[in-house]
Design an enzyme around this catalytic site. Structure first.
Site, mmCIF file in Angstrom:
data_model
loop_
_atom_site.group_PDB
_atom_site.id
_atom_site.type_symbol
_atom_site.label_atom_id
_atom_site.label_comp_id
_atom_site.label_asym_id
_atom_site.label_seq_id
_atom_site.Cartn_x
_atom_site.Cartn_y
_atom_site.Cartn_z
ATOM 1 N N LYS A 134 -26.611 2.712 8.456
ATOM 2 C CA LYS A 134 -26.309 2.823 9.890
ATOM 3 C C LYS A 134 -27.126 1.820 10.689
ATOM 4 O O LYS A 134 -26.655 1.272 11.690
ATOM 5 C CB LYS A 134 -26.581 4.247 10.376
ATOM 6 C CG LYS A 134 -26.277 4.442 11.866
ATOM 7 C CD LYS A 134 -26.380 5.897 12.281
ATOM 8 C CE LYS A 134 -26.036 6.042 13.780
ATOM 9 N NZ LYS A 134 -26.026 7.442 14.213
ATOM 10 N N HIS A 273 11.483 -3.318 -17.323
ATOM 11 C CA HIS A 273 11.477 -3.126 -15.871
ATOM 12 C C HIS A 273 11.458 -1.652 -15.479
ATOM 13 O O HIS A 273 12.149 -1.227 -14.551
ATOM 14 C CB HIS A 273 12.678 -3.829 -15.228
ATOM 15 C CG HIS A 273 12.646 -5.314 -15.393
ATOM 16 N ND1 HIS A 273 13.687 -6.127 -15.019
ATOM 17 C CD2 HIS A 273 11.698 -6.142 -15.903
ATOM 18 C CE1 HIS A 273 13.378 -7.394 -15.291
ATOM 19 N NE2 HIS A 273 12.170 -7.421 -15.832
#
Length: 517
Positions: A134, A273
């Site tokens: 922070k 595929h």
């Protein structure tokens, strides 16, 4: 400058700490890290000496103290912050080097207990990381040993860590703590045997590899794996040969594996595929290969093949003559592997637990623009007690055997999906058409084109969802198909049943559909 070091993963920490000391940086440390540094002759201040408060509760409380967190969170640019530190006789801490209790390693151990897992939930570590991150403008926070070199190089050349690097390190902290907390939440959910879809969904994955590109060359891609023991998945496979797996390789191979898991008898699945193009089962795995290959000699070119038995030299010799992208099997005979490794581009994967199914409560995820749709995986096949013969003619035992085979296959055919089968071999597959009769006609046409004009004579047909009209039955009859398995449930079921009775076709309803969009 002062650095607080408290690490579970001690990779490179001794060398890093020595360099910090040589740069005039004072080190504060805790527990095992303090002992390690002292044993290496590195000067360090123990945390209890700094706080004036002893570690307690078996080390559960040691860094949770205002002297630590005020030293981290004070903004150097705010005079009032610095005055308060002076009034309280608190010094700033300019660097935090922390990584957390090994929660992941703990829960992956065989026989780990809940108490042991919970005890390895770090409290002070994440709190320090968040405080330091922070206040990233003033504090460099290092959570990954791979960043030690970057930090040292900047300290040596610039006498400080750059703001840009601090911001990068801040981002890394919150990704790290988010991953850590998500692992804990996921463990607790499983420990409670909670199968509900949660109100908020947080998931975490670890990168396995970057890829050259995604589905297409202009897309970026990477492969991530779930955290935990995911046996029987492509993430658990060991690559024995060939180039690294591509995005499409992994996606297509996963589909082939999931279809293969539906079979216990020796079976070969060929996919292209994302759709099966040839599937064969037999008591002999070599014959199963012949069936899968003969089902579609064209589409298997450049395809994915998965096998649920050991690859023998005889089988490898047949496979070698075909261009395949990926081959997956539970094991390989030594001579078979040596032969396959002569094909440098063939990706050969060994997956010892290839038969292990997914957890029934695993999630199937689809990303949509602005959101995510989530469901549990389609883990069911059909309920035998729900099978219902709806025609005048009851299917023969052989027809039922082939229908069960075809039903396994069609579950993994993109909707609208049709699978034709005979003698435990797919003879035609029709995937992904916008209406079901097109899929049916496509599967029949492919059978005639790829096998022979009699391939569908005496075959069975499986449909992943109900027939909206009787036109599919009409097409099946023209092809010589003798039995049909489908979910049923259309308002026009009677039309299809009547047409089947007219042609002497047996029809079975499963009561369960398998859309795959």
């Amino acid at each position: 400058m002062r650095a607080l070091i408290s690490v579970s993963d001690k990779t490179g920490i001794v060398e890093f700490a020595k360099e910090l000391v040589s740069l005039g940086i004072e080190i504060i440390s805790t527990g095992g890290t303090y002992s390690k540094l002292k044993s290496e002759g590195i000067p360090a201040i123990e945390i209890s000496e700094l706080t004036g408060f002893p570690e307690c509760l078996d080390g559960r409380v040691k860094t949770l103290h205002p002297i630590v967190h005020a030293g981290l969170l004070a903004m150097r640019s705010k005079p009032e912050h610095m005055k308060q530190l002076s009034d309280l006789n608190i010094e700033t801490i300019d660097m935090v080097v922390v990584n957390l209790y090994p929660f992941k390693a703990t829960i992956l151990k065989d026989g780990v207990t809940r108490d042991e897992a919970v005890e390895n939930i770090d409290i002070g570590g994440p709190t320090m990381l968040r405080s330091a991150a922070k206040n990233y403008q003033d504090v460099a926070v290092v959570v990954d040993p791979r960043d030690y070199e970057t930090v040292l190089n900047e300290l040596k050349s610039e006498k400080q860590v750059s703001l840009d690097t601090k911001f990068y390190l801040m981002q890394k902290v919150f990704m790290h703590t988010s991953n850590y907390d998500t692992m804990i939440a996921d463990y607790l959910k499983k420990e409670r045997n909670d199968h509900e879809l949660p109100e908020t969904l947080t998931m975490t994955f670890e990168k396995v590899q970057d890829m050259r590109y995604g589905e297409n060359p202009h897309q970026k891609a990477a492969f991530y794996r779930e955290i935990g023991k995911k046996v029987g998945s492509i993430a658990d496979a060991v690559q024995l040969n060939g180039k690294e797996l591509s995005f499409n390789n992994i996606n297509d191979t996963n589909g082939a594996l999931e279809l293969l898991k539906e079979f216990t008898e020796p079976t070969v699945v060929a996919c292209k595929h994302g759709n099966p193009c040839g599937v064969g089962s037999d008591d002999n795995i070599v014959v199963a290969w012949d069936k899968a290959f003969d089902a579609d000699k064209v589409s298997i070119y450049g395809g994915i093949v998965t096998v649920n038995r050991e690859v023998t030299l005889e089988l490898a010799e047949k496979m070698k003559s075909v261009f395949l992208e990926v081959l997956v099997a539970p094991s390989y005979q030594k001579e078979a592997l040596e032969l396959l490794q002569t094909k440098k581009n063939l990706r050969v994967l060994e997956l010892r637990d290839i038969e292990v199914p997914q957890d029934k409560n695993a999630y199937d995820l689809k990303k949509v623009n602005g959101g995510l749709i989530v469901q549990t995986i389609d883990s069911e096949l059909m309920n035998e007690e729900d099978l219902k013969v709806v025609t005048d003619r009851t299917p023969s035992e052989k027809e039922m055997e082939d229908m069960r085979f075809a039903w396994r296959v069609v579950k993994f055919v993109k909707s609208n999906g049709i699978a034709l089968a005979k003698d435990k071999q797919t003879v035609g597959i029709g995937p992904g058409q916008v209406n079901r009769v097109w899929s049916t006609k496509q599967s029949i046409e492919h059978a005639a084109e790829l096998i022979d004009e009699n391939a569908t004579k005496g075959a069975v047909l499986a449909s992943d969802a109900f027939f909206p009209f009787d036109d599919c039955v009409e097409a099946a009859h023209q092809a010589g198909i003798t039995a049909i398995i489908q979910p049923g449930g259309s308002i026009r079921d009677e039309d299809s049943i009547k047409k089947c009775n007219e042609y002497g076709i047996a029809m079975v309803f499963t009561g369960m559909r398998h859309f795959k969009h």
